[in-house]
Design a protein around this motif. Structure first.
Motif, short mmCIF file in Angstrom:
data_model
loop_
_atom_site.label_atom_id
_atom_site.label_comp_id
_atom_site.label_asym_id
_atom_site.label_seq_id
_atom_site.Cartn_x
_atom_site.Cartn_y
_atom_site.Cartn_z
N LEU A 52 37.29 -55.09 74.89
CA LEU A 52 38.37 -54.76 73.96
C LEU A 52 38.00 -53.56 73.10
CD1 LEU A 52 41.14 -55.66 72.96
CD2 LEU A 52 40.00 -57.11 71.28
N GLY A 53 36.75 -53.53 72.63
CA GLY A 53 36.31 -52.38 71.85
C GLY A 53 36.32 -51.10 72.68
N TYR A 54 35.92 -51.20 73.94
CA TYR A 54 35.94 -50.04 74.83
C TYR A 54 37.37 -49.57 75.06
CZ TYR A 54 34.98 -47.20 78.98
OH TYR A 54 34.88 -46.16 79.87
N ALA A 55 38.30 -50.51 75.23
CA ALA A 55 39.70 -50.14 75.45
C ALA A 55 40.28 -49.43 74.23
CB ALA A 55 40.52 -51.39 75.77
N ILE A 56 39.94 -49.90 73.03
CA ILE A 56 40.42 -49.25 71.81
C ILE A 56 39.81 -47.86 71.69
CG2 ILE A 56 40.40 -49.38 69.29
CD1 ILE A 56 40.48 -52.43 69.57
N PHE A 57 38.55 -47.74 72.05
CA PHE A 57 37.88 -46.44 72.03
C PHE A 57 38.56 -45.47 72.99
CE2 PHE A 57 34.13 -43.68 73.06
CZ PHE A 57 33.92 -43.21 71.77
N MET A 58 38.91 -45.94 74.17
CA MET A 58 39.60 -45.10 75.15
C MET A 58 41.03 -44.80 74.69
SD MET A 58 37.71 -44.12 77.63
CE MET A 58 39.05 -43.54 78.67
N LEU A 74 44.04 -37.40 81.50
CA LEU A 74 44.54 -38.09 82.68
C LEU A 74 43.42 -38.38 83.68
CD1 LEU A 74 47.96 -36.31 83.34
CD2 LEU A 74 47.58 -38.65 82.56
N ASN A 75 42.51 -37.44 83.86
CA ASN A 75 41.42 -37.66 84.81
C ASN A 75 40.41 -38.68 84.28
OD1 ASN A 75 41.47 -35.66 87.29
ND2 ASN A 75 42.25 -34.52 85.53
N LEU A 76 40.11 -38.61 82.99
CA LEU A 76 39.21 -39.60 82.40
C LEU A 76 39.83 -40.99 82.46
CD1 LEU A 76 36.54 -40.09 80.83
CD2 LEU A 76 37.85 -39.75 78.72
N LEU A 77 41.11 -41.07 82.11
CA LEU A 77 41.80 -42.36 82.13
C LEU A 77 41.97 -42.88 83.55
CD1 LEU A 77 43.06 -44.32 80.09
CD2 LEU A 77 45.25 -43.18 80.45
N LYS A 112 36.20 -29.53 90.32
CA LYS A 112 34.89 -30.14 90.05
C LYS A 112 34.88 -30.80 88.68
CE LYS A 112 29.93 -29.06 90.04
NZ LYS A 112 29.62 -29.59 88.70
N GLN A 113 35.46 -30.13 87.68
CA GLN A 113 35.49 -30.70 86.34
C GLN A 113 36.41 -31.92 86.27
OE1 GLN A 113 36.77 -27.13 84.43
NE2 GLN A 113 34.70 -26.46 83.91
N ARG A 114 37.52 -31.90 87.00
CA ARG A 114 38.40 -33.06 87.05
C ARG A 114 37.67 -34.27 87.63
NH1 ARG A 114 44.11 -31.45 86.83
NH2 ARG A 114 44.21 -29.19 86.64
N LEU A 115 36.91 -34.02 88.71
CA LEU A 115 36.15 -35.10 89.33
C LEU A 115 35.06 -35.62 88.40
CD1 LEU A 115 35.81 -33.80 93.00
CD2 LEU A 115 37.29 -35.62 92.15
N GLU A 116 34.48 -34.72 87.60
CA GLU A 116 33.44 -35.14 86.66
C GLU A 116 34.03 -36.03 85.56
OE1 GLU A 116 30.32 -31.39 87.03
OE2 GLU A 116 31.85 -31.41 85.45
N PHE A 117 35.22 -35.69 85.07
CA PHE A 117 35.87 -36.55 84.09
C PHE A 117 36.20 -37.91 84.71
CE2 PHE A 117 36.53 -32.75 81.51
CZ PHE A 117 36.47 -33.26 80.22
N MET A 118 36.67 -37.91 85.94
CA MET A 118 36.98 -39.17 86.61
C MET A 118 35.71 -40.00 86.83
SD MET A 118 39.89 -38.20 89.44
CE MET A 118 40.03 -39.92 89.91
N GLU A 119 34.62 -39.33 87.20
CA GLU A 119 33.36 -40.03 87.43
C GLU A 119 32.86 -40.70 86.15
OE1 GLU A 119 28.71 -39.09 88.65
OE2 GLU A 119 30.19 -37.48 88.58
N VAL A 120 32.94 -39.97 85.04
CA VAL A 120 32.51 -40.53 83.76
C VAL A 120 33.35 -41.75 83.41
CG1 VAL A 120 32.42 -40.11 81.28
CG2 VAL A 120 31.55 -38.39 82.84
N GLY A 169 28.52 -37.96 80.17
CA GLY A 169 28.69 -39.30 79.62
C GLY A 169 30.03 -39.40 78.91
N LEU A 170 30.37 -40.62 78.51
CA LEU A 170 31.67 -40.86 77.91
C LEU A 170 31.82 -40.12 76.59
CD1 LEU A 170 34.37 -42.37 78.04
CD2 LEU A 170 33.26 -44.28 76.86
N LEU A 171 30.81 -40.17 75.73
CA LEU A 171 30.91 -39.50 74.44
C LEU A 171 31.02 -37.99 74.61
CD1 LEU A 171 28.35 -41.48 72.25
CD2 LEU A 171 30.84 -41.55 72.14
N GLU A 172 30.32 -37.46 75.59
CA GLU A 172 30.40 -36.02 75.83
C GLU A 172 31.79 -35.63 76.33
OE1 GLU A 172 27.89 -32.51 78.18
OE2 GLU A 172 27.35 -34.64 78.40
N ALA A 173 32.36 -36.45 77.21
CA ALA A 173 33.71 -36.17 77.71
C ALA A 173 34.73 -36.22 76.59
CB ALA A 173 34.07 -37.18 78.81
#
Length: 246
Positions: free
Chosen positions: A113-119, A136-139, A53-61, A24-28
């Motif tokens: 907007l709140g999500y964007a600030i969080f990211m 980079l992968n999460l973003l 695999k981990q890069r893809l998981e960050f991208m998936e989240v 999930g996002l918080l875990e990432a």
């Protein structure tokens, strides 16, 4: 290696790379925060330790969270614009006040907007190769999800306007109200309301594109500021990073 605690860098324990599997996002973001703290403490890890695999998981989240939240905000956009254009009485008043319009605006943009600030905050938590690869992968997943959401919403709103709320379909629907013994004045009012409101879908389509662009730009700008911050920290000797990892 010396066991003297005074000479040991301030490093938090890092789980083995095969244990980093964000669901999930918080875990990432927690993984990014922890490893960012490690890098500030002097523990630099090459980006190669972050597996494919981990890069893809960050991208998936990033994709899932961005797409899901974006779809919800996109479908709330016609309601918000309908309030501003005085088609929907948000608090029962057909003539919205400034507070009503501001609340409608927050309804359309507040969550994104709140999500964007969080990211944006998460996008600043890197200094070495390892955390930079995570960010980079999460973003990247977040940006891809936002773009897909914008395309889906743009097509859906145009489909509603040009295929669903056509003049023939609206006339056919309101004529059925005559069989329910609805008064003629009420039928005309409904027809005029629908004919006016359907234009909101076109406004919403382009509003989603603009809001998506803002949603993407905010974390990118934060990451650029973090990159400049990192250069200052490295120049000041606060942290030591290989030149190719900046």
């Amino acid at each position: 290696m010396s066991k003297d605690s005074n000479s040991t860098p301030d490093i938090m324990p890092v789980p083995p790379s095969n244990e980093i599997h964000p669901r999930g996002l918080l875990e990432a973001i927690s993984y990014i925060d922890q490893n960012f703290a490690n890098e500030l403490g002097g523990c630099m890890i090459k980006s190669r330790f972050l597996t494919t695999k981990q890069r893809l998981e960050f991208m998936e989240v990033g994709f899932r969270s961005s797409f899901a939240s974006g779809i919800v905000s996109a479908f709330l956009t016609p309601v918000a614009i309908g309030v501003i254009e005085q088609y929907i009485p948000m608090f029962g008043d057909p003539s919205p006040t400034f507070f009503d319009k501001f609340s409608a605006f927050l309804l359309a943009l507040g969550f994104s907007l709140g999500y964007a600030i969080f990211m944006a905050k998460a996008s600043t938590c890197f200094i070495g190769e390892y955390t930079r690869a995570m960010v980079l992968n999460l973003l990247g997943g977040m940006i891809f999800g936002a773009i897909v959401k914008a395309v889906v919403a743009f097509i859906a709103f145009h489909f509603l306007y040009f295929k669903i709320f056509t003049d023939n379909n609206v006339v056919w629907a309101v004529t059925k109200l005559y069989y329910t013994k609805t008064s003629q004045s009420t039928v005309y009012s409904i027809y005029n309301w629908v004919q006016g409101f359907k234009g909101i879908f076109l406004i919403s389509a382009y509003f989603v594109l603009i809001s998506t662009a803002v949603f993407i730009i905010i974390p990118i700008i934060a990451m650029l500021f973090a990159w400049r911050r990192n250069l200052k920290l490295i120049d000041a000797g606060v942290v030591h990073v290989d030149t190719d990892s900046i």
